[in-house]
Write an enzyme that holds these catalytic residues in place. Structure first.
Site, mmCIF file in Angstrom:
data_model
loop_
_atom_site.group_PDB
_atom_site.id
_atom_site.type_symbol
_atom_site.label_atom_id
_atom_site.label_comp_id
_atom_site.label_asym_id
_atom_site.label_seq_id
_atom_site.Cartn_x
_atom_site.Cartn_y
_atom_site.Cartn_z
ATOM 1 N N ASP A 1 -36.318 19.376 45.717
ATOM 2 C CA ASP A 1 -36.340 19.959 44.367
ATOM 3 C C ASP A 1 -37.744 19.794 43.794
ATOM 4 O O ASP A 1 -38.312 18.702 43.816
ATOM 5 C CB ASP A 1 -35.304 19.229 43.491
ATOM 6 C CG ASP A 1 -35.123 19.888 42.139
ATOM 7 O OD1 ASP A 1 -34.007 20.317 41.831
ATOM 8 O OD2 ASP A 1 -36.116 19.960 41.372
ATOM 9 N N GLU B 1 -34.951 24.702 44.407
ATOM 10 C CA GLU B 1 -34.110 23.664 44.986
ATOM 11 C C GLU B 1 -33.367 24.187 46.216
ATOM 12 O O GLU B 1 -32.907 25.328 46.217
ATOM 13 C CB GLU B 1 -33.107 23.286 43.890
ATOM 14 C CG GLU B 1 -32.116 22.254 44.235
ATOM 15 C CD GLU B 1 -31.075 22.077 43.110
ATOM 16 O OE1 GLU B 1 -31.184 22.734 42.047
ATOM 17 O OE2 GLU B 1 -30.155 21.296 43.339
HETATM 18 P P1 TTP Z 1 -34.785 21.906 37.459
HETATM 19 O O1 TTP Z 1 -35.104 21.599 38.890
HETATM 20 O O2 TTP Z 1 -33.478 21.483 36.932
HETATM 21 O O3 TTP Z 1 -35.885 21.228 36.530
HETATM 22 P P2 TTP Z 1 -37.440 21.033 36.742
HETATM 23 O O4 TTP Z 1 -37.868 21.459 38.103
HETATM 24 O O5 TTP Z 1 -38.161 21.684 35.629
HETATM 25 O O6 TTP Z 1 -37.616 19.465 36.580
HETATM 26 P P3 TTP Z 1 -37.181 18.311 37.580
HETATM 27 O O7 TTP Z 1 -38.456 17.623 37.979
HETATM 28 O O8 TTP Z 1 -36.268 17.442 36.802
HETATM 29 O O9 TTP Z 1 -36.498 18.965 38.748
HETATM 30 O O10 TTP Z 1 -34.927 23.451 37.214
HETATM 31 C C1 TTP Z 1 -35.915 24.241 37.859
HETATM 32 C C2 TTP Z 1 -36.469 25.283 36.913
HETATM 33 O O11 TTP Z 1 -35.421 26.110 36.440
HETATM 34 C C3 TTP Z 1 -37.127 24.685 35.680
HETATM 35 O O12 TTP Z 1 -38.484 24.386 35.895
HETATM 36 C C4 TTP Z 1 -36.900 25.752 34.654
HETATM 37 C C5 TTP Z 1 -35.634 26.453 35.078
HETATM 38 N N1 TTP Z 1 -34.502 26.020 34.236
HETATM 39 C C6 TTP Z 1 -34.183 26.786 33.115
HETATM 40 O O13 TTP Z 1 -34.813 27.811 32.847
HETATM 41 N N2 TTP Z 1 -33.164 26.378 32.315
HETATM 42 C C7 TTP Z 1 -32.442 25.243 32.555
HETATM 43 O O14 TTP Z 1 -31.522 24.885 31.789
HETATM 44 C C8 TTP Z 1 -32.766 24.462 33.720
HETATM 45 C C9 TTP Z 1 -32.012 23.213 34.025
HETATM 46 C C10 TTP Z 1 -33.811 24.903 34.521
HETATM 47 MG MG MG Z 2 -36.816 20.892 39.797
#
Ligand code: TTP
Ligand code: MG
Length: 396
Positions: free
Chosen positions: A20, A119
């Site tokens: 991820d 992911e």
């Molecule tokens: P995530 O992998 O959940 O978050 P992230 O990569 O920003 O942070 P982390 O280091 O905790 O993994 O989500 C991936 C991308 O998806 C995130 O950068 C933006 C988008 N996203 C949204 O647009 N809305 C949301 O509610 C979530 C959870 C993610």
């Molecule tokens: Mg992420």
């Protein structure tokens, strides 16, 4: 024949990776503008001086220190940290980075299950030995991503999906954590119950009321009592708490495509005739996509020659589409690039794939020109549904 030792053989442990990207959208923005490095960066709706509607898509780890997180109202984020840099999302950029990352993952195993834009699960059981150990494979993969995409990812390695996912989560950011088969229970035991898949707010409350806070507490509890309170799901919890999770990495990419093919009665030597058939196939694909509410980003053609040799050529577009003109335009160009004089074509096919971008909602970019075009397509679909495929023809 099996010999007597076979029944002593252990089922082979799988080696699963969950990967991820860290703060994905925000990390891409920081990568592309060094002024943003080290700063709280919030990607999402326009905060409009605290009056903005809409939500946070994600934020940099610096912004998380202020309590900001995904899906929070942008107005709240603004209140928590007004001096953060607020940016509107640039999905095209994120999709491009995501494609690059997925291309890297494909070097390490074909068994990839994409979960979202940033992911995926990978089954590396059959490939890790090419790189030494699972951790060595993971390190190389992370290094490829860092060097080629200039982003960091977190990786969890475990014998089952759920544990791999938890391992990547707890190792964030830029982490790598391997849980070996005999370490799974010890790893899970101290973690809060809501880390288990399927334990939402309701189950968590029930479990907490029973004094069960950590995953390890579940295993110490009388099974019957949990079954009584949580039903079937309760039993499932015992399995998960013990690290048993039968879900396989499911590679479903191939089913996610729409295609039509045509086999010529006699091998076709005239490229003009092949082009005409391609156009008909593009129309069929275009229409089927609309029927199923889909838009694809990759156009591919399949060509089988007289000697049964089969080739594919593909083009990935910047934007998803189901418009016949776009599909056909690329299909024709791919065929032109492939064709050499003297070829005899036995079969030709057109395929569209790469449908879902979970966060790249089309609604965000409503372009009036596109809407008009879409309506024309729908009108043609209606006529064809009623009067047959030949009822109306698309112009050049
Ligand atoms: P995530 O992998 O959940 O978050 P992230 O990569 O920003 O942070 P982390 O280091 O905790 O993994 O989500 C991936 C991308 O998806 C995130 O950068 C933006 C988008 N996203 C949204 O647009 N809305 C949301 O509610 C979530 C959870 C993610
Ligand atoms: Mg992420």
């Amino acid at each position: 024949m099996l010999d007597g030792n076979d029944n002593k053989m252990q089922a082979r442990d799988k080696v699963i990776i969950h990967i991820d990207m860290d703060a994905f959208f925000a990390a891409v923005e920081q990568r592309d503008d060094p002024m943003l490095i080290g700063k709280p960066v919030v990607v999402g709706a326009d905060p409009n001086n605290g009056k903005g509607r809409g939500v946070v898509a994600t934020c940099s780890y610096e912004a998380r220190k202020f309590g900001i997180h995904s899906a929070m109202p942008i107005s709240t984020a603004y209140r928590l940290c007004p001096h953060a840099v607020f940016l509107q999302p640039d999905f095209r950029k994120y999709k491009q980075a995501s494609d690059q990352v997925f291309d890297i993952l494909k070097r390490y195993t074909p068994d990839i299950e994409p979960i979202s834009i940033d992911e995926a699960f990978l089954d590396i059981t059959g490939t890790f030995h090419l790189y030494g150990t699972p951790a060595q494979l993971a390190l190389r993969m992370k290094e490829d991503i860092r060097r080629e995409v200039r982003l960091t990812a977190s990786v969890g390695i475990a014998p089952v999906k759920m544990v791999a996912k938890i391992a990547s989560d707890v190792s964030k950011p830029d982490g790598l954590l391997e849980i070996e088969p005999d370490g799974v229970q010890k790893f899970l035991a101290p973690l809060p119950v809501e880390r288990l898949w399927g334990v939402g707010k309701r189950s968590k409350d029930i479990l907490n009321r029973l004094g069960i806070y950590a995953i390890g507490d579940i295993l110490k509890f009388p099974k019957l009592k949990i079954l009584e309170l949580l039903g079937e799901q309760g039993l499932h919890l015992f399995d998960l708490a013990s690290g048993i999770d039968p879900r396989e990495v499911s590679v479903s990419d191939e089913t996610k495509s729409v295609s039509h093919e045509h086999t010529f009665d006699m091998d076709e030597a005239d490229p003009e005739k092949v082009a005409k058939v391609l156009f008909i196939l593009s129309q069929k694909v275009s229409r089927r996509l609309r029927k199923e509410g889909l838009k694809g980003r990759t156009v591919s053609i399949k060509i089988r020659l007289k000697d049964f040799q089969t080739f594919t050529r593909a083009k990935t577009l910047d934007k998803r589409t189901n418009f016949v003109g776009t599909i056909d335009g690329h299909a024709q160009a791919l065929f032109k690039g492939f064709y050499k004089s003297g070829m005899k074509v036995r079969l030709i096919g057109v395929r569209m794939s790469q449908f879902d971008d979970p966060y790249v909602a089309d609604g965000l970019f409503v372009d009036p020109g596109e809407v008009k075009k879409e309506n024309v397509h729908r009108a043609v679909d209606v006529l064809k549904d009623r009067f047959g495929e030949g009822a109306i023809h698309w112009g050049a």
